[in-house]
Design an enzyme around this catalytic site. Structure first.
Site, PDB file in Angstrom:
ATOM      1  N   CYS A 202      57.256 -32.620 -20.490  1.00 15.62           N
ATOM      2  CA  CYS A 202      58.671 -31.913 -20.727  1.00 15.62           C
ATOM      3  C   CYS A 202      58.716 -30.667 -20.150  1.00 15.62           C
ATOM      4  O   CYS A 202      58.810 -29.428 -21.092  1.00 15.62           O
ATOM      5  CB  CYS A 202      58.970 -32.108 -21.890  1.00 15.62           C
ATOM      6  SG  CYS A 202      60.900 -31.980 -22.146  1.00 15.62           S
TER       7      CYS A 202
ATOM      8  N   CYS B  99      65.053 -34.934 -16.585  1.00 16.04           N
ATOM      9  CA  CYS B  99      64.844 -34.050 -17.699  1.00 16.04           C
ATOM     10  C   CYS B  99      66.210 -33.597 -18.321  1.00 16.04           C
ATOM     11  O   CYS B  99      67.091 -33.178 -17.791  1.00 16.04           O
ATOM     12  CB  CYS B  99      64.215 -32.961 -17.046  1.00 16.04           C
ATOM     13  SG  CYS B  99      63.693 -31.278 -18.334  1.00 16.04           S
TER      14      CYS B  99
END
Length: 400
Positions: free
Chosen positions: A163, A343
């Protein structure tokens, strides 16, 4: 001699990738699947950023592993410590050895707090936290609330991490909260990035530059945290372009640790020689090992030129299953992964951008009629409520 127990498919790792593949294999009728996972708890890690910002509870992100292992899958509660692809075996910490016809490697990566001097000793105290651990995310929120002025530093380490947007999301959420409390004008916010741009995909990078500027965040490009003096609340930041270092006193430090493959895999024949972090070698489209045709890999441990996210895993899992099944029948591999990743970039307590793109950094929107390059409330609702529901009830069941 150690007895070798044999399974048709052995999966290493019971996180998002391992559970998703196991569920899909069972739905395809594969009956002999073993899942190696030592943890009794399973975490939905994407929500930890919101826990760190006081927008979610840590308890929402955890469930008992036993409730998620697909019915019919043999759960082996042990830790893998070695793999021998020549002999097709995986060795376990408890001393057992498993043999396999096919192997799926998805143990995730490991956080390396020790790589930054002083960080491991300081994190969780001395106003230092990291949303990359379940126990630390609530501490982030505690520390944010204590800041009434001074300097807050948010850092991202060099190298591929899971991430990649999380290091900056918490900076925006903290700044948003301080602004709503009337405190932001008293706080210097520094975002330290190892990259030459704020985000890898240029279209969303422009949007994020505006978000950072709106909060008055100082962006330090091609820089990294190299030392923490927790007792003195001082951080040393190095500019990697010039080699110059700067010591900054902080009132809050959110530090994302460097990350790498588990040690036992980094030193194995499955590791990619091109990866200094020990990530595993895999064909970028088929997700099959180029040297060991019985081995497939996906998720954070795979050395693929895309962001390490749950959304990427969601697209990788069906590719692995389709190609694994074709390989066992001696057929050409039919499925291809295009590098899709996503994302969800939370920019405020009720706003989010949704960045979706492929290996070529071309946008791959799931909602083509919606402009997800602008912070939106509906995208925030997706992040806060929609994606967790999809994860627990769809992805982990092999349905999404």
């Amino acid at each position: 001699m150690t007895e070798v127990r044999h399974h048709q498919v052995v999966i290493v790792g019971g996180g998002a990738a391992g559970i998703s593949v196991a569920a899909r294999l069972r739905r395809k009728g594969v009956t002999d699947v073993a899942l190696i996972e030592p943890s009794d708890s399973h975490y939905y890690q994407p929500l930890w950023t919101l826990v760190g910002a006081g927008l979610a509870r840590a308890g929402e992100t955890v469930r008992a592993q036993r409730t998620l292992v697909p019915k019919g899958v043999r759960w082996i509660r042990d830790r893998a410590v070695a793999v021998d692809p020549a002999d097709r075996t995986v060795s376990l910490a408890g001393g057992d050895v498993l043999g396999y016809d096919q192997l799926v490697v998805a143990p995730g990566l490991q956080l390396d707090f020790d790589a930054v001097p002083g960080l491991a000793e300081s994190v969780g105290r001395d106003a230092v936290s990291s949303n990359y651990r379940y126990d630390l995310a609530p501490r982030t929120w505690e520390f944010i609330q204590r800041v009434r002025g001074g300097t807050a530093i948010f850092t991202m380490p060099p190298g591929p991490i899971k991430c990649g947007g999380a290091p900056q999301k918490i900076a925006y959420l903290a700044a948003d909260w301080w602004r709503r409390q009337g405190l932001l004008d008293r706080i210097r916010v520094i975002l330290v990035l190892p990259t030459p741009t704020i985000f890898s995909q240029p279209d969303w990078a422009k949007s994020l530059e505006k978000v950072a500027a709106g909060y008055g965040i100082e962006l330090r490009y091609e820089s990294e945290l190299v030392e923490v003096a927790g007792a003195d609340r001082r951080a040393v930041i190095r500019d990697n372009r010039t080699g110059a270092t700067e010591t900054v006193d902080y009132d809050l430090l959110h530090a994302v640790p460097p990350q790498k493959a588990p040690d036992w895999l980094a030193g194995s024949p499955l590791a990619d020689p091109a990866s200094p972090f020990g990530y595993l070698e895999a064909d970028r489209h088929t997700l099959r090992s180029p040297r060991w045709p019985e081995v497939f890999t996906l998720g954070d441990v795979a050395n693929l030129p895309t962001s390490k996210t749950g959304a990427a895993i969601r697209k990788q899992a069906p590719v692995v299953v389709a190609n694994l099944l074709a390989a066992r029948d001696g057929r050409p591999l039919p499925a291809r992964y295009d590098g899709y990743t996503s994302c969800p970039l939370v920019t405020a307590h009720n706003r989010m951008l949704l960045a979706e793109f492929d290996y070529a950094l071309e946008p791959k929107p799931s909602f083509p009629l919606i402009d997800t390059m602008k912070p939106r409330y509906d995208m925030w609702l997706l992040k806060r409520h929609g994606l967790p529901a999809m994860y627990w009830h769809g992805m982990l069941r092999g349905l999404a």
